[in-house]
Design an enzyme around this catalytic site. Structure first.
Site, PDB file in Angstrom:
ATOM      1  N   SER A 135     -10.226   1.863   2.759  1.00 38.10           N
ATOM      2  CA  SER A 135      -9.314   2.559   1.885  1.00 38.10           C
ATOM      3  C   SER A 135      -8.397   1.638   1.072  1.00 38.10           C
ATOM      4  CB  SER A 135      -8.451   3.520   2.707  1.00 38.10           C
ATOM      5  OG  SER A 135      -7.517   2.835   3.512  1.00 38.10           O
TER       6      SER A 135
ATOM      7  N   LYS B 152       0.854  -1.195   0.000  1.00 38.24           N
ATOM      8  CA  LYS B 152       0.000   0.000   0.000  1.00 38.24           C
ATOM      9  C   LYS B 152       0.886   1.240   0.000  1.00 38.24           C
ATOM     10  CE  LYS B 152      -4.031   1.932   2.459  1.00 38.24           C
ATOM     11  NZ  LYS B 152      -4.952   1.791   3.584  1.00 38.24           N
TER      12      LYS B 152
ATOM     13  N   SER C  67     -10.166  -0.378   7.132  1.00 33.20           N
ATOM     14  CA  SER C  67      -9.618  -0.259   5.775  1.00 33.20           C
ATOM     15  C   SER C  67      -8.984  -1.509   5.179  1.00 33.20           C
ATOM     16  CB  SER C  67      -8.589   0.875   5.729  1.00 33.20           C
ATOM     17  OG  SER C  67      -9.250   2.102   5.623  1.00 33.20           O
TER      18      SER C  67
END
Lengths: 489, 102
Positions: A154, A79, A178
């Site tokens: 997210s 990420k 998330s």
């Protein structure tokens, strides 16, 4: 398309170590897959082709020398909130344009020490703020199950990349859900470990008292192995926990479901707006465990409706403070203004997307004089009460079974009202406030207008008892025999 | 809950953000809805409850306390040069900022 991309993390590492496949072959297969699919899925914001092959070659060399490591030679997606030395790190924002860190986050450093290969950096809602992966400078990520659907947020890139067989496992972060809500949306597994289990050093901060570096993979075993490679005490992070770590991926089948106590919170499944199919998914899971000999026990969470408002005070307050550092002076974007303050304003206004601006404004509202006691202090007290409810529940049961999200996956752009989006996290926020670990696991599929979409559940566990939690998730996986998305494209 | 333009202007100033007239109208509406939503917390009785600022230092009875202290030692190396390479503008070890002294 090479079938190698279908290998899971554990299997791929075993094959590399046994020299049945080289890391270079595996990495090239994933790079080809990313190249073929990224235009549609948009999971990666940076693909590290040269670096990946370089790391893969070094891995193959280690294998030859008999120096194999835990996840030797396996390509991983990271990420883009994790700082990677010498590799562009953007937090999916415009404000970090061109930011190439001079340091490596502890979590990613641990992965490379364990033999992992950096395939690339993953798209997400910027700074971890969002639930549909639309709050990003790099365009929305698409759900590999159906391209007009969101993979959630997210960590949308983290789940889309594994669901679409672009890599074997990914890092994500979970502040209020998330890693779990996106896992739910894509039929993948998401582990949010206990707060403090994975170091936050070198992870771009959103809400520091909640941020938990997390994991996504296609199976519980792979996610567990990835967590084992990432986690551990880090003296550089003052909130890192110096608590013994299990080999999370070993002996997962070693669980006697008979006698297992599973908490089923009535208030969770009676929440207004919970889709009946999701409720049914939770109840069917409880029934399966009950039939296998587990005891289902009612646990109380009278404050569930206050968890999301509590989170949307605490997280924005911390975010407003954390994001104050983006001033256009030390890194990233600078938009020149008439003077210093004007330059700050122009830079920040151009660099943040709307949802990020909303959270900064809310954060400054709840922290400002006259409102501090009514909002921020109040939220910290409610947080304490929510944590107490979890403690009471977990005194009685081994794990808690709960929905992950209130509705099946939804389309890109379908939810525009901020409060409606915030309520997507109603089931993932409460245990985040308490710092407790949870794992989201797929259960089955539903039909939505002729489209097949995955749904799942989550288990919430005791502080630092990730191993016990993962055993239950593994048992669930065995019971449901959920079929991941087939390799396509 | 309604928020007047003054509050929005003050928040924007504190946040070092600026909004066009249209954007301001939009964010005012959003903030009104969000503040109404978070104001629900006033319904919860929190008399005598200690605020929880961190999972690690929370005083929940019987819970694992894992906060720790560190020695007051400098552990950072001097990385000025490499850190300044990411700055929009730096020279001779200094960050170059817009003029602040007339």
């Amino acid at each position: 398309m090479s079938e190698l991309v279908k290998l899971g993390l554990k299997e791929a590492a075993e094959k590399v170590k046994a020299r049945e496949v080289s890391s270079v072959e595996l990495t090239q297969a994933c790079l080809d897959r990313v190249q073929a699919r990224n235009g549609d899925i948009n999971a990666f914001v940076t693909v590290c082709s040269d670096k990946a092959l370089e790391m893969a070659e070094a891995s193959d060399q280690r294998v030859k020398e008999g120096k194999s490591r835990l996840i030797e030679g396996v390509p991983l997606g990271i990420k883009d909130l994790f700082c990677t030395e010498g590799v562009l790190t953007t937090a999916s924002s415009h404000i970090l344009d061109g930011f190439v860190p001079a340091y490596e986050s502890t979590v990613t450093a641990n992965l490379w020490k364990a033999g992992g290969v950096l395939l690339g950096k993953l798209n997400h809602d910027q700074f971890g703020m969002g639930t549909a992966n639309e709050n990003t400078h790099y365009g929305p990520v698409r759900n590999p199950w159906a391209m007009d659907y969101t993979p959630g947020g997210s960590s949308g890139g983290s789940v889309a990349a594994v669901a679409d067989y672009q890599c074997m496992a990914t890092t994500s972060t979970d502040t209020g859900g998330s890693s779990r809500q996106p896992a739910f949306m894509t039929g993948t597994v998401g582990i949010k470990p206990t707060y403090g289990r994975c170091s936050r050093w070198g992870v771009i901060s959103y809400a520091s008292s909640l941020d938990s570096p997390s994991v996504n993979a296609r199976t519980v075993e792979d996610a567990a192995l990835m967590l084992r490679a990432m986690a551990g005490f880090d003296p550089k992070d003052s909130t890192s926990a110096d608590i013994e770590m299990d080999a999370f991926d070993e002996d997962l089948a070693d669980l006697d479901v008979k006698g297992l106590k599973i908490g089923l919170p009535t208030e969770y499944i009676e929440v207004e707006g919970l889709d009946p199919r999701i409720k049914q998914t939770v109840l069917s899971t409880a029934k399966r465990f009950e039939e296998a000999g587990a005891e289902i026990i009612d646990v109380k969470f009278p404050l569930i409706e206050y968890a999301v408002p509590c989170y949307y005070i605490i997280a924005p307050a911390e975010a407003a403070s954390n994001l104050a550092r983006y001033d256009g002076m030390r890194y990233g974007l600078r938009v020149e203004g008439e003077n210093l303050v004007d330059t700050y304003k122009k830079t920040r206004s151009a660099g943040f997307k709307l949802e990020t601006k909303r959270r900064i404004m809310i954060g400054n509202y709840v922290l400002s004089s006259g409102y501090y006691d009514a909002y921020y202090l109040k939220a910290q007290k409610v947080r304490a009460l929510i944590a107490r409810d979890f403690q009471n529940a977990l005194d009685k049961v081994d794990v808690i079974l709960a929905p992950t999200a209130p509705t099946p996956p939804f389309k890109v752009g379908a939810l525009t009202d901020p409060v409606q989006l915030y309520l997507q996290d109603i089931f993932t926020i409460p245990n985040s406030l308490a710092g407790l670990p949870a794992v989201a696991v797929p259960s089955g599929t539903v039909e939505e207008g002729g489209t097949t979409l995955p749904v799942g559940i989550q288990f919430i566990g005791k502080l630092f008892k990730e191993k016990d939690l993962l055993k239950v998730a593994y048992a669930h996986e065995q019971m449901t025999q959920f079929k991941p998305l087939e390799l396509k494209g | 809950m309604s928020i007047d333009a003054k509050v929005i202007d003050k928040l924007a100033e504190l946040s070092r953000l600026e909004f066009s007239a249209d954007a301001k109208a939009e964010i005012t509406g959003d903030l009104e809805n969000i503040i109404t939503f978070i104001s629900k917390l006033s319904e919860v009785n929190t008399d005598g409850v200690q605020p929880m600022s961190s999972v690690m230092t929370s005083s929940i009875e019987g819970e694992v306390a894992y906060a720790r202290e560190r020695n007051d030692e400098v552990t950072e190396e001097n990385n000025r040069e490499s850190y300044q390479q990411t700055a929009p503008e730096a020279d001779m070890g200094f960050y170059i900022v817009p003029r602040v002294v007339e």
